[in-house]
Design a protein around this motif. Structure first.
Motif, PDB file in Angstrom:
ATOM      1  N   LEU A   1       0.445  -4.144  -4.488  1.00 52.08           N
ATOM      2  CA  LEU A   1      -0.626  -4.883  -5.153  1.00 52.08           C
ATOM      3  C   LEU A   1      -0.078  -5.738  -6.294  1.00 52.08           C
ATOM      4  O   LEU A   1      -0.462  -6.896  -6.461  1.00 52.08           O
ATOM      5  CB  LEU A   1      -1.675  -3.911  -5.696  1.00 52.08           C
ATOM      6  N   LEU A   2       0.822  -5.152  -7.066  1.00 51.48           N
ATOM      7  CA  LEU A   2       1.395  -5.895  -8.193  1.00 51.48           C
ATOM      8  C   LEU A   2       2.297  -7.018  -7.710  1.00 51.48           C
ATOM      9  O   LEU A   2       2.553  -7.972  -8.453  1.00 51.48           O
ATOM     10  CB  LEU A   2       2.173  -4.942  -9.107  1.00 51.48           C
ATOM     11  N   GLY A   3       2.781  -6.906  -6.459  1.00 53.78           N
ATOM     12  CA  GLY A   3       3.574  -7.988  -5.878  1.00 53.78           C
ATOM     13  C   GLY A   3       2.723  -9.196  -5.531  1.00 53.78           C
ATOM     14  O   GLY A   3       3.220 -10.317  -5.440  1.00 53.78           O
ATOM     15  N   ILE A   4       1.420  -8.938  -5.316  1.00 54.81           N
ATOM     16  CA  ILE A   4       0.496 -10.043  -5.015  1.00 54.81           C
ATOM     17  C   ILE A   4       0.202 -10.829  -6.283  1.00 54.81           C
ATOM     18  O   ILE A   4       0.242 -12.064  -6.312  1.00 54.81           O
ATOM     19  CB  ILE A   4      -0.810  -9.492  -4.404  1.00 54.81           C
ATOM     20  N   THR A   5      -0.118 -10.085  -7.361  1.00 55.60           N
ATOM     21  CA  THR A   5      -0.426 -10.722  -8.643  1.00 55.60           C
ATOM     22  C   THR A   5      -0.334  -9.680  -9.750  1.00 55.60           C
ATOM     23  O   THR A   5      -0.493  -8.483  -9.497  1.00 55.60           O
ATOM     24  CB  THR A   5      -1.849 -11.332  -8.634  1.00 55.60           C
ATOM     25  N   ASP A   6      -0.102 -10.135 -10.961  1.00 54.52           N
ATOM     26  CA  ASP A   6      -0.138  -9.225 -12.097  1.00 54.52           C
ATOM     27  C   ASP A   6      -1.338  -9.536 -12.989  1.00 54.52           C
ATOM     28  O   ASP A   6      -1.424  -9.075 -14.126  1.00 54.52           O
ATOM     29  CB  ASP A   6       1.160  -9.306 -12.909  1.00 54.52           C
ATOM     30  N   ASN A   7      -2.278 -10.303 -12.444  1.00 55.43           N
ATOM     31  CA  ASN A   7      -3.496 -10.650 -13.169  1.00 55.43           C
ATOM     32  C   ASN A   7      -4.470  -9.476 -13.109  1.00 55.43           C
ATOM     33  O   ASN A   7      -4.882  -9.043 -12.031  1.00 55.43           O
ATOM     34  CB  ASN A   7      -4.137 -11.896 -12.560  1.00 55.43           C
ATOM     35  N   ARG A   8      -4.834  -8.946 -14.253  1.00 55.62           N
ATOM     36  CA  ARG A   8      -5.691  -7.760 -14.332  1.00 55.62           C
ATOM     37  C   ARG A   8      -7.019  -7.973 -13.611  1.00 55.62           C
ATOM     38  O   ARG A   8      -7.488  -7.100 -12.873  1.00 55.62           O
ATOM     39  CB  ARG A   8      -5.938  -7.392 -15.794  1.00 55.62           C
ATOM     40  N   ILE A   9      -7.641  -9.114 -13.831  1.00 58.32           N
ATOM     41  CA  ILE A   9      -8.955  -9.380 -13.237  1.00 58.32           C
ATOM     42  C   ILE A   9      -8.878  -9.374 -11.719  1.00 58.32           C
ATOM     43  O   ILE A   9      -9.706  -8.749 -11.030  1.00 58.32           O
ATOM     44  CB  ILE A   9      -9.512 -10.727 -13.750  1.00 58.32           C
ATOM     45  N   ILE A  10      -7.857 -10.047 -11.165  1.00 59.57           N
ATOM     46  CA  ILE A  10      -7.718 -10.124  -9.707  1.00 59.57           C
ATOM     47  C   ILE A  10      -7.421  -8.744  -9.119  1.00 59.57           C
ATOM     48  O   ILE A  10      -7.989  -8.366  -8.081  1.00 59.57           O
ATOM     49  CB  ILE A  10      -6.620 -11.134  -9.321  1.00 59.57           C
ATOM     50  N   ILE A  11      -6.553  -7.971  -9.790  1.00 59.97           N
ATOM     51  CA  ILE A  11      -6.225  -6.625  -9.303  1.00 59.97           C
ATOM     52  C   ILE A  11      -7.479  -5.753  -9.254  1.00 59.97           C
ATOM     53  O   ILE A  11      -7.737  -5.043  -8.266  1.00 59.97           O
ATOM     54  CB  ILE A  11      -5.153  -5.965 -10.193  1.00 59.97           C
TER      55      ILE A  11
ATOM     56  N   LEU B   1     -13.103  -4.489  -4.069  1.00 65.38           N
ATOM     57  CA  LEU B   1     -13.355  -4.928  -2.698  1.00 65.38           C
ATOM     58  C   LEU B   1     -12.913  -3.858  -1.699  1.00 65.38           C
ATOM     59  O   LEU B   1     -13.647  -3.538  -0.748  1.00 65.38           O
ATOM     60  CB  LEU B   1     -12.625  -6.245  -2.432  1.00 65.38           C
ATOM     61  N   LEU B   2     -11.730  -3.302  -1.933  1.00 68.32           N
ATOM     62  CA  LEU B   2     -11.230  -2.256  -1.036  1.00 68.32           C
ATOM     63  C   LEU B   2     -12.132  -1.031  -1.063  1.00 68.32           C
ATOM     64  O   LEU B   2     -12.446  -0.451  -0.006  1.00 68.32           O
ATOM     65  CB  LEU B   2      -9.800  -1.865  -1.433  1.00 68.32           C
TER      66      LEU B   2
ATOM     67  N   ILE C   1     -16.255   6.138 -13.145  1.00 64.60           N
ATOM     68  CA  ILE C   1     -17.592   5.562 -12.957  1.00 64.60           C
ATOM     69  C   ILE C   1     -17.517   4.374 -12.001  1.00 64.60           C
ATOM     70  O   ILE C   1     -18.376   4.193 -11.131  1.00 64.60           O
ATOM     71  CB  ILE C   1     -18.191   5.126 -14.315  1.00 64.60           C
ATOM     72  N   MET C   2     -16.461   3.564 -12.138  1.00 66.03           N
ATOM     73  CA  MET C   2     -16.308   2.383 -11.276  1.00 66.03           C
ATOM     74  C   MET C   2     -16.159   2.785  -9.817  1.00 66.03           C
ATOM     75  O   MET C   2     -16.824   2.221  -8.928  1.00 66.03           O
ATOM     76  CB  MET C   2     -15.097   1.567 -11.721  1.00 66.03           C
ATOM     77  N   ILE C   3     -15.299   3.776  -9.542  1.00 66.02           N
ATOM     78  CA  ILE C   3     -15.053   4.152  -8.152  1.00 66.02           C
ATOM     79  C   ILE C   3     -16.295   4.797  -7.546  1.00 66.02           C
ATOM     80  O   ILE C   3     -16.655   4.537  -6.385  1.00 66.02           O
ATOM     81  CB  ILE C   3     -13.814   5.072  -8.037  1.00 66.02           C
ATOM     82  N   VAL C   4     -17.010   5.630  -8.327  1.00 66.70           N
ATOM     83  CA  VAL C   4     -18.231   6.256  -7.815  1.00 66.70           C
ATOM     84  C   VAL C   4     -19.314   5.209  -7.604  1.00 66.70           C
ATOM     85  O   VAL C   4     -20.063   5.270  -6.616  1.00 66.70           O
ATOM     86  CB  VAL C   4     -18.704   7.372  -8.778  1.00 66.70           C
ATOM     87  N   PHE C   5     -19.404   4.215  -8.485  1.00 65.78           N
ATOM     88  CA  PHE C   5     -20.378   3.134  -8.332  1.00 65.78           C
ATOM     89  C   PHE C   5     -20.132   2.398  -7.014  1.00 65.78           C
ATOM     90  O   PHE C   5     -21.068   2.110  -6.261  1.00 65.78           O
ATOM     91  CB  PHE C   5     -20.270   2.167  -9.512  1.00 65.78           C
ATOM     92  N   ASN C   6     -18.870   2.082  -6.745  1.00 62.83           N
ATOM     93  CA  ASN C   6     -18.519   1.430  -5.483  1.00 62.83           C
ATOM     94  C   ASN C   6     -18.990   2.251  -4.286  1.00 62.83           C
ATOM     95  O   ASN C   6     -19.589   1.723  -3.337  1.00 62.83           O
ATOM     96  CB  ASN C   6     -16.998   1.262  -5.393  1.00 62.83           C
TER      97      ASN C   6
ATOM     98  N   LEU D   1     -21.962  -3.638 -10.860  1.00 66.78           N
ATOM     99  CA  LEU D   1     -20.616  -3.090 -10.658  1.00 66.78           C
ATOM    100  C   LEU D   1     -19.578  -3.913 -11.399  1.00 66.78           C
ATOM    101  O   LEU D   1     -18.667  -3.363 -12.042  1.00 66.78           O
ATOM    102  CB  LEU D   1     -20.292  -3.048  -9.166  1.00 66.78           C
ATOM    103  N   LEU D   2     -19.703  -5.222 -11.353  1.00 66.68           N
ATOM    104  CA  LEU D   2     -18.761  -6.087 -12.061  1.00 66.68           C
ATOM    105  C   LEU D   2     -18.877  -5.898 -13.574  1.00 66.68           C
ATOM    106  O   LEU D   2     -17.863  -5.929 -14.293  1.00 66.68           O
ATOM    107  CB  LEU D   2     -19.013  -7.559 -11.686  1.00 66.68           C
TER     108      LEU D   2
END
Length: 435
Positions: free
Chosen positions: A312-322, A328-329, A366-371, A414-415
């Motif tokens: 994942l960090l190889g894709i980007t190191d942008n916190r928001i995108i990660i 999404l996953l 909370i984020m993962i349970v919300f998803n 969620l966001l």
């Protein structure tokens, strides 16, 4: 090929295949874990380690809260407590557009705040209010959509079995802090559903014809106070440190049973059936936790979480995108997998990544349970979606279009939960549960 890659391929290929051909999810997780374990250990070592992980994964004092909260929920459902919460919620929703729909939402929040089960809320509350809505001329697709969309609030508003599972797998994360952290996101979910329901009801011109006197309203409130006190006693006791979450769950059982016997809704001869039903539900959850522990061990042993983190960090190191990718996953995973195994399997993968970007473990929980709550109302597997459709006597195809605005509002919330930490950690800080 790297051992972690080989093991991951076997694990994440066999699991969906088994699920697609109809193998129960707990058996699918256990079988795919056993196959993966054979990649890293000889047969005798794999057998011994599997047995150890099954025991270790369920040997937790915190997990004792789950059977007690399940039992308390079943007693509530059959003991007259649920109907009193529903009657009280009608008073809150009466002045709003689509009053019965609003009452359904409030009742699901109250019922979930005591039982911790979204499926139970959808069945108990929806089954009671649906005939009333039909008599008022509500379309079944509207009433079912509102019931389905609001039922998951009980998985966020404490007590929540899913948050208990998360605290166990995440390590040193306080259950009390997680419980109090779920209030604001859970209430925001409920308020968001109420706004959408009000807009829809106004378009459909749903107006309540039910008239009640002041004396009736007072009697309804007084009748509901003993049931509502359960929230104060259990959550208040946990937050004040009078007892632990596990001890609080046992107190909830005793309180619900005493109340149901006073209401004369449950007789002593009903208890064996209630206990058996609760034991069956508990065995499913606990066995799922045990086999998921096997999978977590294999992933940790082969460093799969670290490999995924590097990817994942190889894709980007942008916190928001990660964080958006992680959301999404998890949304996709939630549409195919129940919350309990999803939390057990993917927390070890995503939590280190989230912490690497400075996210508090409480906020991440909370984020993962919300998803995963959104996943429970989303096809193709959503258990609350199926329960709500069954209760409402309507097909998924008919209700799905009405659910689309609710998906939008819950995703927006969620966001907010993802990018505004205060929504999750402000209350735990206020109560001194975290620094």
């Amino acid at each position: 090929m790297d051992l972690a890659v080989q093991t991951g391929m076997i694990m994440f290929t066999s699991l969906p295949i088994l699920l697609l051909i109809g193998v129960p999810i707990s058996i699918s997780i256990g079988f795919s874990s056993a196959l993966s374990m054979l990649m890293v250990l000889p047969l005798d070592g794999a057998m011994v380690t599997s047995a150890q992980r099954l025991f270790i994964g369920t040997n937790s004092f915190s997990l004792l809260a789950i059977p007690f909260f399940i039992l308390a929920g079943n007693i509530m459902n059959r003991g007259g407590i649920a109907i009193r919460l529903i009657n009280c919620s009608k008073l809150i929703g009466r002045r709003l557009p689509g009053s019965l729909a609003q009452s359904n939402i409030v009742a699901n929040m109250l019922f979930g705040a005591i039982s911790g089960s979204g499926v139970a809320a959808a069945a108990a509350v929806g089954g009671t209010i649906a005939p009333l809505q039909e008599a008022e001329g509500y379309k079944p697709e509207f009433s079912s959509a509102v019931n389905i969309a609001s039922a998951p609030t009980g998985m966020l508003i404490p007590p929540s079995n899913t948050l208990i599972v998360y605290s166990t797998v995440a390590g040193s994360v306080s259950i009390s802090a997680l419980f109090i952290a779920g209030y604001i996101p859970g209430i925001l979910w409920g308020l968001g559903v109420m706004v959408i329901a009000a807009i829809m009801a106004k378009k459909e011109n749903y107006i309540s014809t039910e008239k009640t006197t002041l004396a009736q309203n007072i009697r309804t409130i007084l009748d509901a106070i003993p049931s509502l006190l359960l929230i104060v006693i259990v959550i208040g006791g946990i937050l004040k440190g009078v007892f632990t979450a596990t001890e609080g769950s046992a107190i909830a059982v005793v309180y619900c049973l005493m109340l149901s016997l006073i209401y004369k809704e449950i007789k002593l001869k009903d208890l064996p059936k209630i206990l058996m039903c609760s034991a069956e539900m508990t065995s499913i959850v606990i066995f799922m936790i045990g086999v998921s522990s096997m999978m977590s061990w294999v992933m940790a042993f082969t460093n799969i979480p670290q490999k995924i983190s590097i990817l994942l960090l190889g894709i980007t190191d942008n916190r928001i995108i990660i964080l958006l990718i992680m959301n999404l996953l998890m949304l996709i995973i939630g549409t195919f997998m129940d919350p309990t195994p999803a939390v057990l399997i993917f927390t070890p993968i995503f939590l280190p990544i989230a912490e690497n970007f400075g996210m508090n473990p409480i906020q991440f929980g909370i984020m993962i349970v919300f998803n995963l709550c959104i996943g429970t109302i989303t096809p193709p597997v959503g258990p609350i979606l199926f329960t709500g459709c069954k209760v409402g006597g309507i097909s998924i195809e008919r209700v799905f279009k009405r659910l689309l605005p609710f998906y939008v509002v819950t995703t927006l919330i969620l966001l907010l939960v993802t990018f505004f930490p205060a929504l999750s950690i402000a209350l735990p800080k206020m109560f001194g549960l975290i620094k």
